[in-house]
Structures are given as C-alpha cells and as structure tokens.
Design a protein around this motif. Structure first.
Motif, short mmCIF file in Angstrom:
data_model
loop_
_atom_site.label_atom_id
_atom_site.label_comp_id
_atom_site.label_asym_id
_atom_site.label_seq_id
_atom_site.Cartn_x
_atom_site.Cartn_y
_atom_site.Cartn_z
N ASP A 63 39.37 47.90 -3.56
CA ASP A 63 40.15 49.11 -3.44
C ASP A 63 39.29 50.25 -3.92
O ASP A 63 39.21 50.51 -5.12
N PHE A 64 38.60 50.91 -3.01
CA PHE A 64 37.67 51.97 -3.44
C PHE A 64 38.45 53.19 -3.87
O PHE A 64 39.53 53.45 -3.35
N PRO A 65 37.96 53.98 -4.83
CA PRO A 65 36.73 53.77 -5.59
C PRO A 65 36.87 52.71 -6.68
O PRO A 65 37.94 52.59 -7.27
N VAL A 66 35.78 52.05 -6.92
CA VAL A 66 35.73 51.00 -7.95
C VAL A 66 34.58 51.33 -8.89
O VAL A 66 33.54 51.85 -8.45
N SER A 67 34.75 51.00 -10.18
CA SER A 67 33.63 51.19 -11.11
C SER A 67 32.64 50.03 -10.94
O SER A 67 33.04 48.88 -10.77
N SER A 68 31.40 50.36 -10.98
CA SER A 68 30.41 49.29 -10.80
C SER A 68 30.45 48.30 -11.96
O SER A 68 29.93 47.21 -11.87
N PHE A 69 31.07 48.67 -13.08
CA PHE A 69 31.24 47.73 -14.18
C PHE A 69 32.15 46.57 -13.80
O PHE A 69 32.01 45.48 -14.32
N ASP A 70 33.10 46.85 -12.87
CA ASP A 70 34.07 45.82 -12.52
C ASP A 70 33.61 44.97 -11.36
O ASP A 70 34.35 44.11 -10.91
N ASP A 89 38.69 51.18 -25.05
CA ASP A 89 38.84 52.55 -24.60
C ASP A 89 37.48 53.16 -24.30
O ASP A 89 37.28 53.81 -23.26
N LEU A 90 36.57 52.90 -25.19
CA LEU A 90 35.23 53.45 -25.03
C LEU A 90 34.59 52.88 -23.76
O LEU A 90 33.99 53.62 -22.96
N ARG A 91 34.77 51.59 -23.57
CA ARG A 91 34.20 50.96 -22.39
C ARG A 91 34.79 51.57 -21.14
O ARG A 91 34.10 51.86 -20.17
N GLN A 92 36.12 51.76 -21.18
CA GLN A 92 36.82 52.34 -20.03
C GLN A 92 36.25 53.72 -19.72
O GLN A 92 35.96 54.04 -18.57
N GLN A 93 36.09 54.51 -20.79
CA GLN A 93 35.59 55.86 -20.58
C GLN A 93 34.23 55.85 -19.91
O GLN A 93 33.96 56.63 -19.00
N ILE A 94 33.41 54.94 -20.37
CA ILE A 94 32.06 54.89 -19.79
C ILE A 94 32.13 54.40 -18.35
O ILE A 94 31.52 54.96 -17.45
N ALA A 95 32.98 53.37 -18.11
CA ALA A 95 33.05 52.78 -16.78
C ALA A 95 33.62 53.77 -15.77
O ALA A 95 33.30 53.72 -14.59
N GLU A 98 29.19 58.60 -12.47
CA GLU A 98 27.91 57.98 -12.13
C GLU A 98 28.08 56.51 -11.78
O GLU A 98 27.24 55.93 -11.10
N PHE A 99 29.15 55.90 -12.27
CA PHE A 99 29.29 54.46 -12.05
C PHE A 99 30.32 54.14 -10.97
O PHE A 99 30.67 52.99 -10.79
N GLN A 100 30.81 55.15 -10.26
CA GLN A 100 31.84 54.90 -9.25
C GLN A 100 31.21 54.45 -7.95
O GLN A 100 30.22 55.00 -7.50
N VAL A 101 31.83 53.42 -7.34
CA VAL A 101 31.40 52.96 -6.02
C VAL A 101 32.47 53.35 -5.03
O VAL A 101 33.64 53.02 -5.23
N ARG A 102 32.08 54.11 -4.02
CA ARG A 102 33.11 54.68 -3.13
C ARG A 102 33.06 54.09 -1.72
O ARG A 102 34.06 54.07 -1.02
N GLY A 141 24.30 56.73 -5.40
CA GLY A 141 25.27 57.51 -4.64
C GLY A 141 26.56 56.75 -4.44
O GLY A 141 27.38 57.13 -3.60
N GLY A 142 26.77 55.67 -5.17
CA GLY A 142 28.03 54.95 -5.10
C GLY A 142 28.22 54.19 -3.81
O GLY A 142 29.29 54.20 -3.23
N VAL A 143 27.20 53.55 -3.32
CA VAL A 143 27.29 52.81 -2.06
C VAL A 143 27.13 51.32 -2.37
O VAL A 143 26.17 50.93 -3.03
N LEU A 144 28.08 50.53 -1.88
CA LEU A 144 27.96 49.08 -2.01
C LEU A 144 27.39 48.57 -0.70
O LEU A 144 28.03 48.66 0.34
#
Lengths: 298, 444
Positions: free
Chosen positions: A105-112, A69-75, A79-83, A138-141
């Motif tokens: 499938d954007f947005p994706v967390s950069s953790f994944d 859960d904690l990991r999910q919250q952080i992910a 700040e970690f979203q890639v859009r 800025g969430g750019v891949l």
C-alpha cells in the motif's frame, strides 16, 4: 616582645603510619580486595541501580514507547518513503499478478520492507523465473523480473497447462479459452521430459502442420501422433535418431502417406509396420492372386 | 633442643611457602636505619638458558621490586630496645616498600646485628658399618655433636655443618653415597640472646607479618660483600654498623666464626657531640661531611663552621679545624679496630690460608679507614660494596646496605642448616608407623 630569631619550623610529623592506616594499606594491596573495590563494587552498584530503575513496569513501558516512537519518526521521514514500484520489461498480466502478490500500500517506509522476502514471494509465481528487488533513490521499488517463456502445452489429467522449455509450469489455459499456438504434449510425467520433447519437435519440423503432438507413454518414451497418418512409436533410447530414420523413409518412399496405422520403432533393429485392416486384406488377396498365377504357370 | 628444631623447621616451611607465593620481604634492623626490600621470585632461572651465565647461586631467580630505607627508632646496639618505636619504624619501612612494590607482603626474613653473637665449633663422630653413607648416617653424626653449654637465655641462630670427614678424607661437602668406616663432622653453631630474637619476632608479628627466617647480619654482610674466592680461601668481613661492628669469618664457602663488637658509628657521633659540644644531629652531619682518619697539614687550615642553638653567640658561632674532628674520630675508630683485632685473634684468623679482610657497612665509607685498618688488622684490606642484584635502586648499592643485600642472597639460596637434615631415628618419638615405613623402605 618579638622573638629575634626566625620562628622554628614545626616539628616534622611522625613518618610512621598508624596501625590502622598500615592495615588498611595492606588490605588495599590485597589483590582480591583491590579488584573487588575497584571493579566489583562499582559494577554491583551499577547493576543494582539499573535493575532497580527497570523493575518499575511504567519505566520500562516509557522506554519502549520512546524507542518505538523515535523509530517511527525516523521511518516516516520523506527520505525513507517508497512511493512507486516499477517492473521494467514485464508483461501487463504478470505485473498485475505481481502487484497482487506483493500487496503493498504505497507509500511505504523502506524500514518496513523486507526485500528478500518480497523477492521470494514474487518468485513463487509460476510465470517468474527469478526476481531481484531493490530500492532506488527517489523512493522507487524496482523489481528485476525474469519471466518464463511458454514453450509447450501440456494436456494433463486435470487441465491444459503451459510449460516452459525446462518443464516449469508457466500458467494454465482456462477452460473454454483458445489455447496459444504451441506444440501439444499429452501424458503423465511430461513436465520432467520437456527438453527431450523439444528436441523431438525440432527434429519433426519437416512434418509441418501434420504434426499433431507427442504422447508420453508410461512416463518413459514418446509416441508421435500425426493429424493424418500413422502413429510413430519411438524407443526410449535415442528417439531423435529413430525419428530421423522414419523421416528419411518418408522422404524416400512416402512411408507415412501409405495405409499404415502405426510405425513401431521401439526395437530399432526390427521396425514393424502395422497395416490397416483393408490394406491387410488387400495384401492377402494380392498374395493369393500371385500364388494362383504361379500355380497356373507351374 | 627439639623445640628449636621444630621452630626453625617451621620457619623454613614458612620460607618455602613464601617462595611458592613468589613474594617475600627482607628486613635489616639496624641501629641507625631499617632497610626493607621486597623480592619477587620468578620461578626458574631466567638467565640460565644462556651458556655463559650459570644459575649464580639463585641470584637470577629474584628481583627487587620494592625498596625502602628508613631511619631506625627504638633500636640500640642492634637490638630492639623500645618495642613500640621499633614497630613503628618497621611499619614505615614496610609500608613504603609495599607501596613501591604495589603488592602485599606476608612473609619477612629479618636480620639483626646485636644480641651478643657467640660462635662454637662442634665436632661429631660416628662409626659406620662399612656401607654407603645414608641420610640417616648424616642425621646421626649431626646428632653426635656434643652440645656446648650455651648458657641460659640464649638461642641457636645458625647451626651449619661446615665440613664432613670420611676416614682420612676431610673437606667433603656431601658424603652421601660414599663408603667408609668413620664419619666425622664439624659444625658451626652461632648463638644469640634469646630475648632479642623473641623481641624481633614479636615486633614482626605486631606488623601482621610472618617471620620466615632470622639471620645474623654479620653473616648476611659477608654473603654479599665477599666474592666467591675470598669465601673459599678464607676471609673476614667487618661490617661497620652504627651500634655494633659485626665480624664474620668465612672459609671453604662456609661461615666458621661470627662475632660482634658493641661499638660503632654512633659512638663516634656521640664522641663528636661531646667533644665539640654540639647536638647529635649536627655531630652526625660533621662526621659524614668532614670525617676522616688521617690528618694532613691541609686539614689544620680547613675550618668547619659550628652552629648551635643555645642562644650564646660566642658558643653558637665557633669554628673548628678538620684535624680537630679527625683527632676525635680516630681514637674511637682505633678502639673499634683493636676490638675487632682481638676478636679475630681469638678466632684464630691468622691461621687461615688467605687473610683477606673486607670492610663494609656504613662506617667503611670513612676516608682513610683502609689505611688505618691495614695497620691494625693486616695488610690485605679492601672496602667492599654489596653484590649487585636485579632491581636494586642505585641509592641502595652502597656499603651500608651490604647486610640487606646479603639477606636477599641468603633467602634465594640458603645454606643447609642442621634442622634441614633429617632427625635421627632414635630421636623420633611416637610416630611408629612412619618409622616402620622408613624401615621397610630402607631394608627392601
């Protein structure tokens, strides 16, 4: 009555240790016992209590869930979203292909995101020479993709394929579509000899539009086919030099415009011209006529 | 005799084991104080690499890592008098020494001064068959010494061969490998009362310790207070203890005589206590603070406040002059020195080449003792402090710790005693196979 003197200080206690304290002290000074008490027993107690606490499956589950859960919250933090995914300087068809392959499938967390794996998947595309993937602020891949440039067409046994200058497959021309304007190579094992073919094509540039294509014979040497004119059989060694000899002959004597079926340069010391049947019979007639003439004179 | 041999051998084995483990305690059981040192043996000499320093008889091999003196209890005249009290005192000393050393001690080497030591000079002689002297010949010559009648209830504490003579040559330290037809030896035998050795062993055992050696404290004091030249040329060490005064005479680096006079500092204290009618504790204090042996005019005016707790004001508030104190101390000290003189005369001390006398022990700190002793014992007198050993606390470098330091030296570098040599073949019973093996080894 109050005593006149100061009260006597209490007698000093016996300085001698009792037998028990003496033995305990000696026991405490024994290295094994000492290390056991100072390290062994605390370590055992810690391990035991930890083991007992974790032996309950519900506790383990709670701990794991809390952690996830904690990991999910952080992910999921902003700040970690890639859009967005950007591919600067990539053609539209290829960028569609890349998007299909990446399948995100954007947005994706950069953790994944596993960037290396993503790059490997993109590099598996035929048209991609190399790919570098990075996440920009800025969430750019961002994908730095180097495309393969189409150099030749290869008519293989199954399909008409496009190859780049190194022989890598770039794509396939679908049946019925107009092929791009590229030199045509035919035969088995052409993809291994594309650089040599390109050298030949460059040398054959003076032929211009007469050049039909190159045929790979026996996966070892080339035949140059003209649209109108003879077929040039080039040797395995130094084909470019032999081609240049033929072109020089063309320039001097218009060799290729004559009635010839093939110019066989496979043995450079003994070039052979194969005449067409009419030219052959004509030559025969001419020789006969010349003989008769000589006989009449003689 | 064989029992003693075995018992002393067992103790020697115990000491070897202690050396292997590296930790051994030495314990000086005195009448006034019990001192305990814990020694750590670091294996080979650390200083022997440098060329200027030799092995110094093993003195560089050990280091004192724990030291504790404690007030003695239950000991009279250098012998254990009340077992439980003495055991408590030993326990006190050992516990604090162990605490300082931060390690546990299992082996202890002890010395005591009392139990009436008596010296015997033994002579043994055998004929050789003209071959080189072997270990067995030495065993035979040692066995050839005639055992004197040491009396009932006495035990041999030291039996050291001090001299070997081969034909006409005397003064050999090690005759092995030399050739001759007649081998003779002189052995010094020191006996003490059996009961006190057994009491000591019992007290040590009750403290959960193993006894790894017993020595006479007069001998130990001589080892630490005499310098090497004095031991070589002939000297006597007088160890003024509280209950006894030990005498040891050395010649050619061997102890040749030891005795103890059952008089000491405690008698001076009790004389003061009786003469001034004060408590023993206060008398001890006066003795150590104001004691002396030579009175001068100044001492008549040097008044000492005497306090006691009887409640009688006239009695409790008195003053005595220092010369009165000296007047009490001096006769007793003279008596002690006369006794020592008698003992030295009996030993033939005046025959020695050098007649150096070294005073040590707690009583030797008495001012004026060297002057008095020079008049009674002889002109060559000095007050000796113990040798300095590594790690010894400053507080324990005084002359009253001579015997415990000497015991350290003895533990590090023991003198060969009779039981360190082989047993002669004839006396080895039973072990037929061993004898056969030895015969084979010697004859092929």
């Amino acid at each position: 009555m109050q005593p006149l003197r100061r009260p006597q200080p209490a007698a000093r206690p016996d300085p001698a240790p009792s037998r028990l304290s003496y033995k305990l002290h000696r026991l405490w000074l024994t290295p094994l016992i000492r290390s056991l008490i100072r390290v062994g027993i605390p370590a055992f107690a810690l391990a035991f209590s930890l083991g007992y606490y974790l032996s309950n499956p519900r506790t383990t589950e709670t701990i794991v869930l809390t952690f996830l859960d904690l990991r999910q919250q952080i992910a999921e933090r902003e700040e970690f979203q890639v859009r967005v995914m950007v591919m600067p300087g990539v053609s539209d068809e290829l960028s569609q292909d890349v998007q299909e392959v990446v399948g995100l499938d954007f947005p994706v967390s950069s953790f994944d995101l596993d960037l290396d794996q993503l790059a490997d998947r993109v590099e598996e595309l035929d048209a991609v020479a190399s790919a570098r993937v990075a996440i920009r602020p800025g969430g750019v891949l961002e994908m730095q993709i180097e495309e393969r440039t189409p150099a030749v067409l290869w008519q293989g046994r199954e399909a008409l394929e496009i190859l780049d200058a190194e022989g890598h497959r770039v794509g396939e021309v679908p049946a019925g579509a107009t092929p791009p304007d590229l030199p045509l190579l035919v035969g088995d094992g052409v993809d291994a000899a594309v650089p040599e073919a390109l050298a030949l094509l460059e040398a054959a540039a003076p032929l211009g539009a007469r050049l039909g294509g190159l045929v790979r014979i026996g996966e070892r040497r080339w035949d140059l086919v003209l649209r109108e004119g003879p077929r040039l059989k080039l040797p395995e060694a130094n084909p470019v030099g032999e081609l240049q000899r033929v072109l020089a002959a063309q320039g001097a004597e218009d060799l290729l415009d004559r009635d010839i079926v093939a110019v066989d340069m496979r043995n450079p010391r003994r070039p052979v011209l194969r005449l067409s049947p009419e030219a052959k019979s004509r030559l025969l007639e001419m020789r006969l006529a010349a003989q008769e003439q000589r006989g009449a004179d003689g | 005799m064989s029992d003693l041999y075995q018992a002393q051998r067992a103790m020697r084995m115990m000491r070897q084991a202690a050396m292997q483990r590296g930790i051994v305690a030495v314990l000086d059981i005195g009448t006034h104080k019990i001192a305990c040192l814990v020694l750590r043996f670091d294996g080979p000499d650390q200083l022997s690499d440098s060329e200027t320093v030799g092995s110094m008889a093993g003195q560089t091999r050990f280091r004192v890592i724990g030291a504790a003196p404690t007030c003695s209890r239950g000991v009279r005249f250098g012998e254990i008098d009340r077992m439980v009290e003495a055991e408590r005192a030993i326990r006190t000393a050992l516990q604090s020494a162990q605490k300082m050393a931060k390690t546990r001690v299992d082996h202890v080497i002890a010395c005591f001064s009392g139990a009436g030591p008596r010296s015997y000079g033994l002579v043994g002689e055998i004929a050789l068959d003209g071959e080189a002297v072997s270990e067995q010949d030495i065993a035979r010559v040692l066995a050839a010494c005639e055992m004197p009648d040491i009396g009932d209830g006495r035990e041999v504490l030291h039996a050291q061969p001090v001299n070997f003579a081969l034909d006409h040559r005397s003064g050999l330290n090690d005759p092995r490998g030399q050739t001759g037809t007649r081998l003779a030896t002189d052995m010094h035998l020191l006996t003490v009362g059996q009961a006190s050795v057994q009491n000591l062993a019992h007290a040590v055992r009750r403290c959960d310790l193993e006894l790894a050696g017993v020595a006479s404290s007069a001998y130990a004091a001589g080892l630490s207070a005499l310098v090497e030249d004095e031991r070589e040329l002939g000297a006597a060490c007088i160890d003024f203890g509280a209950g006894t005064t030990g005498i040891s005479v050395f010649l050619k680096k061997h102890m040749i005589y030891a005795d103890a006079v059952p008089l000491g500092g405690e008698h001076i204290t009790s004389d003061l206590s009786k003469g001034l009618s004060v408590s023993q504790l206060f008398a001890e204090r006066i003795k150590t603070l104001y004691g002396g042996l030579v009175a001068t005019g100044r001492d008549d005016r040097d008044m000492i406040e005497i306090t006691s707790e009887t409640g009688d004001w006239e009695h409790d508030r008195r003053r005595v002059s220092r010369s009165e104190v000296i007047g009490i101390i001096r006769p007793r000290m003279e008596e002690i020195l006369e006794e020592v003189r008698a003992s030295l005369d009996a030993a033939g001390f005046d025959q020695l080449p050098s007649r150096q006398i070294v005073l040590t022990g707690g009583g030797s700190a008495m001012p004026g003792l060297d002057a008095l002793a020079a008049r009674i014992l002889g002109p060559q007198i000095r007050v000796g402090r113990p040798l300095r050993v590594r790690g010894l606390p400053q507080a324990m470098t005084g002359p009253d710790f001579a015997s415990v330091v000497g015991l350290c030296l003895w533990a590090a570098h023991p003198q060969d005693e009779w039981w360190d040599f082989e047993m002669p073949l004839e006396r080895q019973s039973g072990r037929l196979f061993k004898r056969a093996a030895r015969w084979v080894r010697e004859n092929w």
